[in-house]
Motif scaffolding. Structure first.
Motif, short mmCIF file in Angstrom:
data_model
loop_
_atom_site.label_atom_id
_atom_site.label_comp_id
_atom_site.label_asym_id
_atom_site.label_seq_id
_atom_site.Cartn_x
_atom_site.Cartn_y
_atom_site.Cartn_z
N GLY A 136 2.69 21.34 53.51
CA GLY A 136 1.54 21.86 53.16
C GLY A 136 1.22 22.31 51.77
N TYR A 137 2.57 22.61 51.18
CA TYR A 137 2.63 23.58 49.79
C TYR A 137 2.53 22.57 48.80
N PHE A 138 1.28 21.94 48.32
CA PHE A 138 1.09 20.60 47.50
C PHE A 138 1.36 21.40 46.06
N TYR A 139 1.50 22.33 45.68
CA TYR A 139 1.82 23.06 44.29
C TYR A 139 2.84 23.84 44.20
N SER A 140 3.92 23.57 44.86
CA SER A 140 4.99 24.58 44.81
C SER A 140 5.73 24.11 43.87
N LYS A 141 6.63 25.13 43.29
CA LYS A 141 7.80 24.92 42.20
C LYS A 141 9.03 25.25 42.68
N VAL A 142 10.12 24.41 42.44
CA VAL A 142 11.40 24.85 42.53
C VAL A 142 12.32 24.54 41.19
N ARG A 143 12.84 25.52 40.98
CA ARG A 143 13.71 25.59 39.70
C ARG A 143 15.20 25.76 40.15
N ASP A 144 16.03 24.99 39.86
CA ASP A 144 17.38 25.15 40.06
C ASP A 144 18.27 25.63 38.78
N VAL A 146 22.47 27.71 38.04
CA VAL A 146 23.89 27.82 38.25
C VAL A 146 24.31 28.78 37.65
N LEU A 147 25.47 29.58 38.16
CA LEU A 147 26.05 30.44 37.47
C LEU A 147 27.44 30.29 37.68
N PHE A 148 28.24 30.42 36.52
CA PHE A 148 29.73 30.02 36.60
C PHE A 148 30.48 31.13 36.31
N LYS A 149 31.49 31.40 37.20
CA LYS A 149 32.20 32.55 36.93
C LYS A 149 33.69 32.39 37.61
N LYS A 150 34.74 32.64 36.63
CA LYS A 150 35.98 32.06 37.10
C LYS A 150 36.38 31.16 38.17
N LYS A 151 35.86 29.69 37.24
CA LYS A 151 36.20 28.47 38.09
C LYS A 151 35.45 28.36 39.57
N LYS A 152 34.40 29.16 39.46
CA LYS A 152 33.63 28.91 40.77
C LYS A 152 31.96 28.66 40.41
N ALA A 153 31.21 28.20 41.15
CA ALA A 153 29.83 27.87 40.50
C ALA A 153 29.08 28.34 41.57
N TYR A 154 28.03 29.07 41.31
CA TYR A 154 27.00 29.46 42.29
C TYR A 154 25.58 28.89 42.11
N ALA A 155 25.21 28.22 43.05
CA ALA A 155 24.27 27.51 42.86
C ALA A 155 23.02 28.25 43.22
N ILE A 156 21.78 28.12 42.54
CA ILE A 156 20.52 29.10 42.96
C ILE A 156 19.35 28.31 42.81
N TYR A 157 18.66 28.20 43.95
CA TYR A 157 17.28 27.60 43.98
C TYR A 157 16.13 28.46 44.03
N ASN A 158 15.49 28.76 42.86
CA ASN A 158 14.21 29.73 42.81
C ASN A 158 13.02 28.95 43.32
N ILE A 159 12.24 29.30 44.46
CA ILE A 159 11.42 28.41 44.86
C ILE A 159 9.96 29.43 44.92
N ASN A 160 8.93 28.83 44.26
CA ASN A 160 7.59 29.43 44.46
C ASN A 160 6.91 28.43 45.60
N THR A 161 6.46 28.87 46.63
CA THR A 161 5.80 27.86 47.40
C THR A 161 4.44 27.82 47.10
N GLY A 162 3.68 28.71 46.40
CA GLY A 162 2.07 28.61 46.15
C GLY A 162 1.50 28.85 47.59
N ASN A 163 0.35 28.57 47.54
CA ASN A 163 -0.42 28.53 48.81
C ASN A 163 -0.46 27.24 49.59
N SER A 164 -0.17 27.54 50.93
CA SER A 164 -0.35 26.16 51.93
C SER A 164 -1.87 25.94 52.18
#
Length: 807
Positions: A136-144, A146-164
């Motif tokens: 029911g969150y018809f106008y949500s936003k998802v931005r992916d 990634v941070l790279f550090k010493k051969k390691k990747a840290y995936a981050i998903y920033n989510i703004n759900t908006g109003n349901s």
């Protein structure tokens, strides 16, 4: 003094060494990562919303499951996270690259490094967007990112759900053409999952489809399916633009609504159509019901030599008269002349299966060729093996003995007298041995306890009573259980106790979550045909023991109620509650008021008491861990001519299913303490309070999940008390002023091995942290803990081996 300092220095050295190994292995996990590639270390969800999200934890867990690429498995030990399977892989990566069919890889004992994949990350982000729309969150936003550090990747998903969206109006009128179906749907619309003000999600469509379909199929619509139901969703907020002749006023109204940040709403119309099934709107009745209790093959349908019995319109056909027709009748809900009902179909299968006399139960329907508006029903059941015999041999280690063994045998007749009555007869016997430990472990064993007994019960799948009851229907008809037994406990060189018992009880299920058990009559006869002179001297100086270990006649009744939503919740975040009440001696006491002839039946005194018991549990479930809590206890109050509860009705604590820092029956009552060291005398009481908590977490899965090793950190607290003061147990009675001192507490950790989800082998190691009989520092003994001291370990560490979880 120097030795003590050296010991602590050595311990510090080993701790530092272990930590160094952990750090080195953790930092070295990227050694097999190819150039220009990165090890996926973590996925992080950062959720924001314009409004408070009521189920943020559930929403986050569900979204986490949609991420396609997961990091390597890390052990769930609190505060220490080590990629154990990846470390094992890195010990010999060439071996696993060469042989992709390696058993360790196939069984998931080791894992290849998970390499960050940007394509999979984008797919995961799209999955999250689709899921939020579905919620029911018809106008949500998802931005992916990634941070790279010493051969390691840290995936981050920033989510703004908006109003349901919130549900506003529900229309059950304009989208349904058939008048009968429209009436049925509207009569039950108060049960709709769509309520005004409810947060909208597309999953509500599935729930509403299932509800309407189930309701119609329970009213004869045999061919109706969820495919015949659709919905029209209207999210336009027409009230904002209600003045069509004045667009300026409408625009101002729209701006004001947006600034106030009101939740948007949606209207829903329910549409029911035939789709591709022309008979979806046809209502079917049942013409006939043919039942085959000992079905063999389809040839049975044409076998005219079969035995025919009839009951309330049911035709029951046998090869042999396997089970009485009234048993079938009381567990069947499909009858000629009724409309088809899917609920009756399910109940018939479940109730006939619960009898235990059939290997399987199958029900089929077909449209009558002569009358297309009715169904012909067939119930096919394959008979089970009538008799069962199983021996058992067991070797064990317990809290009050070093080595034990037992043998037993069980005989069952699952269809006694063709009534689906379950007859069970079991016999068992065993010994418990201890060791003086003077000449080494298991060097000087002696028999401490012998026990043996025989018990029998008959479970009737019907309500047997001298009166009829309209409070029960076939769906919650009680089982009637009659049980009798005799068990002997012999503490070698001290006493022999015989417990003869008989009971009459009813058991019924009020609902899928509620079960009742009522015993209107039970009898226990306790006898001690043998008491040694040494033990008799102890009884002569201890009034509580003397009253506990004496001939006793117990007659009474009890009732218990059990609530559990574990199945309903799918084993997640469930609750359990059991409460029971028991009374004994009331009837005999009343009779005895009119006649003294009962007071000394065969020199036995009858017991008089009331008891109340409870057991409350709750489990919080997380992705890789659980928190389990329990609070249980009871109170037994002797009355009339009784000064204590009978021995078989008294409470105790300690052992693998109670306070694990004490051996079973060695704690209490209250702050009393046995300085004699005679563990053959059980520590029991009239009152029990106990609290347990466990943090359970995953550690590792072996052999493709066939064996799951889990860990637990736990603490237990509680004790037992006497209802009345006793000179033999100073501080043994419950007193609010000393309650804090009397409560015992322990701490421990354990490992659990779940083998093929069939059996759980549990190992727990615990030690006391608060002893009621220690009067300094209110009983807290944390400062005395010294794992390096063998005397402390011998006196405090308690190791428990058990089957299953403690609660």
């Amino acid at each position: 003094m120097n030795k003590r300092i050296d010991a602590h220095t050595n311990k510090a050295f080993y701790v530092c060494l272990v930590l160094s190994v952990f750090l080195w292995t953790s930092c070295n996990v990227t050694k097999s990562i190819p150039k220009d590639k990165y090890l996926l270390r973590s996925n992080t969800l950062k959720i924001k919303s314009d409004k408070l999200i009521t189920r943020k934890g559930e929403l986050k867990d569900n979204m986490d499951r949609l991420i396609q690429q997961k990091p390597n498995y890390y052990t769930g030990i609190p505060f220490i996270h080590i990629p154990t399977k990846l470390i094992l892989y890195n010990l010999n990566p060439a071996k696993y690259e060469k042989n992709t069919e390696n058993f360790q890889l196939k069984s998931k004992t080791v894992e290849r490094p998970v390499l960050y994949d940007s394509v999979l990350m984008e797919k995961s982000a799209q999955n999250l967007r689709n899921y939020l729309i579905n919620q029911g969150y018809f106008y949500s936003k998802v931005r992916d990112t990634v941070l790279f550090k010493k051969k390691k990747a840290y995936a981050i998903y920033n989510i703004n759900t908006g109003n349901s969206y919130l549900v506003n109006k529900i229309d059950f009128e304009t989208g349904i053409d058939d008048s009968t179906i429209k009436k049925l749907v509207n009569d039950a619309k108060n049960l709709s999952v769509f309520k005004k003000g409810t947060e909208f999600s597309f999953s509500l469509f599935d729930d509403e489809r299932a509800r309407i379909t189930s309701m119609l199929r329970n009213n004869g619509y045999f061919n109706f399916t969820q495919e015949n139901i659709s919905f029209v969703l209207d999210t336009a907020n027409k009230t904002v633009f209600k003045n069509a002749d004045n667009p300026i006023e409408g625009a101002i109204s729209f701006i004001i609504t947006q600034k106030s940040k009101k939740r948007p709403t949606c209207d829903i119309k329910v549409v029911i159509s035939k789709e591709d099934e022309p008979n979806a709107f046809k209502r079917y009745g049942i013409r006939s019901v043919d039942i085959y209790p000992d079905y063999v093959s389809p040839q049975d349908f044409r076998d005219s030599s079969m035995i025919l019995k009839e009951a309330n319109g049911l035709k029951i056909k046998y090869h042999n008269f396997y089970v009485r027709e009234n048993v079938i009748l009381k567990h069947t809900y499909l009858f000629p002349g009724n409309y088809y009902s899917e609920a009756d179909y399910d109940k018939t299968i479940n109730k006939l299966s619960e009898l235990g006399i059939f290997q399987y139960v199958r029900i089929s329907f077909k449209v009558d060729t002569a009358n297309k508006d009715v169904l012909i029903c067939r119930v096919e059941m394959n008979r089970n093996k009538k008799y069962y015999f199983g021996p058992s041999i067991e070797f064990s280690n317990g809290s009050t003995y070093v080595l034990g063994s037992s043998v037993g045998a069980t005989f069952r007749n699952i269809n006694l007298e063709r009534g689906a009555n379950l007859l069970t007869i079991s016999a068992n016997g065993g010994i418990e041995m201890n060791d003086t430990l003077q000449h080494g472990f298991l060097k000087n064993l002696y028999v401490q306890t012998k026990y043996y007994g025989i018990n029998a019960s008959i479970d009737f799948p019907k309500f047997i009573a001298p009166f009829a009851s309209r409070n029960f229907t076939n769906s919650n008809l009680p089982h009637t259980i009659v049980a009798i037994g005799s068990n002997v406990l012999e503490r070698v060189d001290y006493f022999t106790l015989i417990n003869n018992n008989i009971s009459f009880s009813y058991n019924w299920r009020e609902s899928p979550t509620k079960v009742w058990t009522l015993s209107p009559a039970f009898v226990n006869i306790i006898r001690l045909p043998k008491i040694s002179d040494n033990f008799q001297k102890r009884l002569d100086t201890n009034a509580f023991l003397a009253n506990s270990y004496k001939k006793t006649f117990i007659e009474g009744e009890n009732i218990s109620y059990t609530f559990s939503n574990q199945d309903k919740k799918g084993g997640r975040n469930f609750s359990f509650l059991k409460i029971s009440f028991e009374e004994a001696g009331g009837l005999l006491g009343l009779i005895n008021n009119f006649s003294n002839s009962i007071k000394n039946i065969d020199s036995d005194q009858f017991a008089q008491y009331i008891k109340f018991d409870f057991d409350a549990q709750h489990q919080f479930t997380f992705r890789h861990s659980k928190i389990a809590l329990r609070f249980d206890g009871g109170i037994g109050l002797p009355n009339g001519q009784s000064n204590t509860l009978p021995y078989v009705k008294q409470y105790f604590v300690g052992g693998p299913y109670s306070l694990r820092g004490w051996r079973v029956r060695t704690l209490g009552p209250g702050s009393s303490y046995d300085t004699t060291g005679k563990t053959f005398i059980d520590r029991t009481g009239d009152i029990k309070l106990e609290m347990n908590s466990e943090f359970r977490f995953d550690i590792v899965q072996l052999f493709a999940g066939f064996i799951k090793m889990n860990g637990a950190i736990f603490t237990d607290a509680g004790n037992i008390w006497l209802a009345r003061k006793s000179s033999s147990y100073a501080g043994g009675n419950l007193d609010i002023t000393t309650f804090g001192q009397d409560v015992a507490a322990d701490f421990g950790a354990g490992a659990r091995f779940d083998i093929a989800t069939f059996i759980t082998l549990r190992f727990d190691l615990a030690f006391p942290v608060k002893k009621p009989y220690v009067y300094t520092n209110n009983g807290w003994v944390i400062k005395d803990i010294d794992f390096s001291n063998p005397t402390w370990r011998a006196n405090n560490l308690v190791f428990n081996i058990a089957i299953g979880y403690p609660f």
